[in-house]
Design a protein around this motif. Structure first.
Motif, PDB file in Angstrom:
ATOM      1  N   GLU A  22       0.426  -1.169  -0.119  1.00 62.71           N
ATOM      2  CA  GLU A  22       0.289  -0.018   0.069  1.00 62.71           C
ATOM      3  C   GLU A  22       0.882   1.036   0.144  1.00 62.71           C
ATOM      4  O   GLU A  22       2.300   1.493   0.517  1.00 62.71           O
ATOM      5  CB  GLU A  22      -0.926  -0.171   1.108  1.00 62.71           C
ATOM      6  N   THR A  23       0.800   1.928  -1.301  1.00 64.20           N
ATOM      7  CA  THR A  23       0.973   3.545  -1.381  1.00 64.20           C
ATOM      8  C   THR A  23       0.555   4.713  -0.601  1.00 64.20           C
ATOM      9  O   THR A  23      -0.411   4.764  -0.362  1.00 64.20           O
ATOM     10  CB  THR A  23       1.694   4.285  -2.055  1.00 64.20           C
ATOM     11  N   ILE A  24       1.349   4.914   1.082  1.00 59.26           N
ATOM     12  CA  ILE A  24       1.321   6.416   1.511  1.00 59.26           C
ATOM     13  C   ILE A  24       2.190   7.199   0.930  1.00 59.26           C
ATOM     14  O   ILE A  24       3.702   7.332   1.254  1.00 59.26           O
ATOM     15  CB  ILE A  24       1.398   5.940   2.786  1.00 59.26           C
ATOM     16  N   ASN A  25       1.334   8.479   1.015  1.00 58.89           N
ATOM     17  CA  ASN A  25       1.835   9.451   0.992  1.00 58.89           C
ATOM     18  C   ASN A  25       0.670  11.056   0.902  1.00 58.89           C
ATOM     19  O   ASN A  25      -0.011  10.511   1.206  1.00 58.89           O
ATOM     20  CB  ASN A  25       2.551  10.120  -0.593  1.00 58.89           C
ATOM     21  N   THR A  26       0.985  12.331   1.331  1.00 57.31           N
ATOM     22  CA  THR A  26       0.252  13.393   0.738  1.00 57.31           C
ATOM     23  C   THR A  26      -0.972  13.178   0.468  1.00 57.31           C
ATOM     24  O   THR A  26      -1.433  14.631   1.189  1.00 57.31           O
ATOM     25  CB  THR A  26       1.079  14.038   1.846  1.00 57.31           C
ATOM     26  N   GLN A  27      -1.285  13.066  -0.555  1.00 54.38           N
ATOM     27  CA  GLN A  27      -2.034  12.853  -1.363  1.00 54.38           C
ATOM     28  C   GLN A  27      -2.869  11.913  -1.782  1.00 54.38           C
ATOM     29  O   GLN A  27      -4.169  12.353  -2.145  1.00 54.38           O
ATOM     30  CB  GLN A  27      -1.738  12.586  -2.856  1.00 54.38           C
ATOM     31  N   ASN A  28      -3.132  10.921  -1.087  1.00 50.47           N
ATOM     32  CA  ASN A  28      -3.820   9.481  -1.795  1.00 50.47           C
ATOM     33  C   ASN A  28      -4.467   9.545  -0.194  1.00 50.47           C
ATOM     34  O   ASN A  28      -5.370   8.456  -0.337  1.00 50.47           O
ATOM     35  CB  ASN A  28      -2.861   8.187  -2.086  1.00 50.47           C
ATOM     36  N   ASN A  29      -5.077  10.164   0.850  1.00 50.45           N
ATOM     37  CA  ASN A  29      -5.973  10.454   2.197  1.00 50.45           C
ATOM     38  C   ASN A  29      -5.783   8.414   2.284  1.00 50.45           C
ATOM     39  O   ASN A  29      -7.378   8.502   2.313  1.00 50.45           O
ATOM     40  CB  ASN A  29      -7.512  10.681   1.561  1.00 50.45           C
ATOM     41  N   LYS A  30      -5.052   8.157   2.886  1.00 48.13           N
ATOM     42  CA  LYS A  30      -4.644   6.603   3.265  1.00 48.13           C
ATOM     43  C   LYS A  30      -4.992   6.640   4.641  1.00 48.13           C
ATOM     44  O   LYS A  30      -4.547   5.438   5.327  1.00 48.13           O
ATOM     45  CB  LYS A  30      -4.061   5.617   2.612  1.00 48.13           C
ATOM     46  N   LEU A  31      -4.043   7.427   5.337  1.00 48.30           N
ATOM     47  CA  LEU A  31      -4.229   7.753   6.845  1.00 48.30           C
ATOM     48  C   LEU A  31      -6.013   8.102   7.521  1.00 48.30           C
ATOM     49  O   LEU A  31      -6.220   8.479   6.973  1.00 48.30           O
ATOM     50  CB  LEU A  31      -3.230   8.797   7.104  1.00 48.30           C
ATOM     51  N   ILE A  32      -5.581   8.010   9.180  1.00 50.13           N
ATOM     52  CA  ILE A  32      -6.938   7.244   9.319  1.00 50.13           C
ATOM     53  C   ILE A  32      -6.545   9.034  10.398  1.00 50.13           C
ATOM     54  O   ILE A  32      -6.224   8.412  11.682  1.00 50.13           O
ATOM     55  CB  ILE A  32      -7.060   6.219  10.953  1.00 50.13           C
ATOM     56  N   MET A  33      -6.998  10.066   9.714  1.00 55.82           N
ATOM     57  CA  MET A  33      -6.609  11.428  10.560  1.00 55.82           C
ATOM     58  C   MET A  33      -7.665  11.400  11.854  1.00 55.82           C
ATOM     59  O   MET A  33      -7.238  12.181  12.902  1.00 55.82           O
ATOM     60  CB  MET A  33      -6.944  12.070   9.623  1.00 55.82           C
ATOM     61  N   ASN A  34      -8.863  10.762  12.189  1.00 54.84           N
ATOM     62  CA  ASN A  34      -9.536  10.625  13.205  1.00 54.84           C
ATOM     63  C   ASN A  34      -9.365  10.358  13.971  1.00 54.84           C
ATOM     64  O   ASN A  34      -9.081   9.980  15.635  1.00 54.84           O
ATOM     65  CB  ASN A  34     -10.712  10.686  13.064  1.00 54.84           C
ATOM     66  N   ARG A  35      -7.818   9.493  14.683  1.00 53.45           N
ATOM     67  CA  ARG A  35      -7.071   9.255  15.552  1.00 53.45           C
ATOM     68  C   ARG A  35      -6.403  10.570  16.422  1.00 53.45           C
ATOM     69  O   ARG A  35      -5.749   9.983  17.337  1.00 53.45           O
ATOM     70  CB  ARG A  35      -6.125   7.808  15.579  1.00 53.45           C
ATOM     71  N   ILE A  36      -6.107  11.201  15.916  1.00 49.48           N
ATOM     72  CA  ILE A  36      -5.277  12.893  16.212  1.00 49.48           C
ATOM     73  C   ILE A  36      -5.842  13.528  17.296  1.00 49.48           C
ATOM     74  O   ILE A  36      -6.795  12.904  17.537  1.00 49.48           O
ATOM     75  CB  ILE A  36      -5.071  13.460  15.423  1.00 49.48           C
ATOM     76  N   THR A  37      -5.036  12.860  18.240  1.00 49.55           N
ATOM     77  CA  THR A  37      -5.703  14.187  19.854  1.00 49.55           C
ATOM     78  C   THR A  37      -4.296  14.548  20.440  1.00 49.55           C
ATOM     79  O   THR A  37      -3.463  14.597  19.847  1.00 49.55           O
ATOM     80  CB  THR A  37      -6.134  12.757  20.780  1.00 49.55           C
ATOM     81  N   ASN A  38      -4.992  15.542  20.645  1.00 46.22           N
ATOM     82  CA  ASN A  38      -4.537  16.763  21.538  1.00 46.22           C
ATOM     83  C   ASN A  38      -3.883  16.186  22.794  1.00 46.22           C
ATOM     84  O   ASN A  38      -4.453  16.103  23.818  1.00 46.22           O
ATOM     85  CB  ASN A  38      -5.198  17.774  21.858  1.00 46.22           C
ATOM     86  N   GLU A  39      -2.403  16.160  22.574  1.00 45.50           N
ATOM     87  CA  GLU A  39      -1.936  15.360  23.826  1.00 45.50           C
ATOM     88  C   GLU A  39      -0.047  15.411  23.746  1.00 45.50           C
ATOM     89  O   GLU A  39       0.715  15.813  22.995  1.00 45.50           O
ATOM     90  CB  GLU A  39      -1.944  14.258  24.107  1.00 45.50           C
ATOM     91  N   THR A  40       0.383  15.292  24.488  1.00 46.88           N
ATOM     92  CA  THR A  40       2.263  15.432  24.756  1.00 46.88           C
ATOM     93  C   THR A  40       2.198  14.055  25.075  1.00 46.88           C
ATOM     94  O   THR A  40       1.914  13.222  26.214  1.00 46.88           O
ATOM     95  CB  THR A  40       2.348  16.157  25.589  1.00 46.88           C
ATOM     96  N   ASN A  41       3.329  13.363  24.946  1.00 49.69           N
ATOM     97  CA  ASN A  41       3.212  11.877  24.400  1.00 49.69           C
ATOM     98  C   ASN A  41       4.813  12.134  24.863  1.00 49.69           C
ATOM     99  O   ASN A  41       5.804  12.742  23.916  1.00 49.69           O
ATOM    100  CB  ASN A  41       3.826  11.111  23.429  1.00 49.69           C
ATOM    101  N   SER A  42       5.682  11.660  25.818  1.00 49.96           N
ATOM    102  CA  SER A  42       7.185  11.744  26.327  1.00 49.96           C
ATOM    103  C   SER A  42       8.009  10.436  25.654  1.00 49.96           C
ATOM    104  O   SER A  42       7.714   9.739  26.512  1.00 49.96           O
ATOM    105  CB  SER A  42       7.392  12.177  27.952  1.00 49.96           C
ATOM    106  N   TYR A  43       9.417  10.107  25.272  1.00 42.22           N
ATOM    107  CA  TYR A  43       9.905   8.948  24.996  1.00 42.22           C
ATOM    108  C   TYR A  43      11.139   8.983  26.164  1.00 42.22           C
ATOM    109  O   TYR A  43      11.825  10.644  26.124  1.00 42.22           O
ATOM    110  CB  TYR A  43       9.920   9.153  24.057  1.00 42.22           C
ATOM    111  N   LEU A  44      11.627   8.492  26.444  1.00 43.54           N
ATOM    112  CA  LEU A  44      13.054   7.883  27.154  1.00 43.54           C
ATOM    113  C   LEU A  44      13.742   7.646  25.801  1.00 43.54           C
ATOM    114  O   LEU A  44      13.678   6.679  25.304  1.00 43.54           O
ATOM    115  CB  LEU A  44      13.133   7.060  28.287  1.00 43.54           C
ATOM    116  N   VAL A  45      15.033   8.237  25.167  1.00 38.52           N
ATOM    117  CA  VAL A  45      15.714   7.283  24.087  1.00 38.52           C
ATOM    118  C   VAL A  45      17.305   7.486  24.305  1.00 38.52           C
ATOM    119  O   VAL A  45      17.491   8.062  24.832  1.00 38.52           O
ATOM    120  CB  VAL A  45      15.601   9.049  22.828  1.00 38.52           C
ATOM    121  N   TYR A  46      17.514   6.252  23.797  1.00 36.71           N
ATOM    122  CA  TYR A  46      19.126   6.164  24.322  1.00 36.71           C
ATOM    123  C   TYR A  46      20.029   5.068  23.261  1.00 36.71           C
ATOM    124  O   TYR A  46      19.056   5.251  23.267  1.00 36.71           O
ATOM    125  CB  TYR A  46      19.536   5.590  25.979  1.00 36.71           C
TER     126      TYR A  46
END
Length: 242
Positions: A22-46
């Protein structure tokens, strides 16, 4: 004989479907955009190397997503050794994730500012905004901002054995925009915040000795963990419980 032909045809169709990319880019609208929520996520990176269990280059990444009108903003702060190392202000279209702008502050005099217009990207002409190497990409190939990979993966329609060709570009990179192959290789059960979670494992193979696996929660769609291998060096990103 006819029955055998029908069975073989069904098996062939099944194989082709399972291998479908499945090809995914900014034109073909294949992302499930209603999953987006306003929030902060924090990651430990090492990082770790295969000769020692010692962790090094440890950072905390705070990524705050906020939606306003038709624009999605991501404030990304990278901190380590008790201080802020980098600050990113990234804007994309709220319906497509098409990049709009990115401002990077390195915590010193180094600044970067990229502007996206009509499938092109340019660095800001004013050196008070961008004092790095001037950059112009004439064809972005409708790519996503690769620095938002964690947020992008959360919007993918993941399924068992599914493959995605995703158009990405890392702002300012000399590597041009291109499609990268990601595959859902398996499912895995992990414990996060004292709860059992079932995750898809999304894998990319960069080269023979380098690859990355992302554990993506099937319920919340968040990336809970990333393990990225470059030869004998491994980088981890671990979502921190709130």
């Amino acid at each position: 004989m006819k029955s055998l032909f029908i069975i073989l045809s069904i098996l062939l169709i099944s194989t082709l479907c399972s291998a479908q990319i499945e090809t995914i880019n900014t034109q073909n609208n294949k992302l499930i955009m209603n999953r987006i929520t306003n929030e902060t996520n924090s990651y430990l990176v090492y990082f770790q190397n295969d000769q020692s269990e010692a962790k090094f280059n440890m950072e905390i990444w705070d990524r705050t997503v906020s939606k306003a009108d038709n624009q999605l903003n991501v404030q990304w702060n990278r901190s380590g050794e008790g201080k802020t190392l980098y600050q990113y202000d990234i804007s994309v279209d709220a319906k497509t994730l098409e990049p709009i702008e990115e401002i990077i502050d390195h915590g010193n005099s180094n600044k970067k500012h990229f502007i996206y217009v009509e499938n092109q990207m340019r660095s800001h002409a004013d050196t008070s905004h961008h004092n790095g190497e001037p950059t112009h990409i004439a064809d972005l190939k409708h790519s996503f901002n690769w620095e938002l990979d964690l947020e992008t993966f959360a919007l993918l329609p993941l399924e068992n054995n599914k493959q995605f060709a995703i158009s990405f570009y890392h702002p300012g990179s000399s590597t041009p925009p291109q499609y990268y192959m990601y595959s859902v290789t398996s499912e895995s059960h992990v414990t996060f915040n004292h709860e059992a979670r079932t995750c898809w494992i999304l894998t990319i193979k960069y080269s023979e000795n380098s690859s990355a696996d992302f554990w993506i929660d099937q319920t919340t769609h968040k990336v809970l963990k990333m393990k990225e291998v470059y030869g004998n060096i491994t980088r981890y990103k671990l979502l921190l419980a709130k």
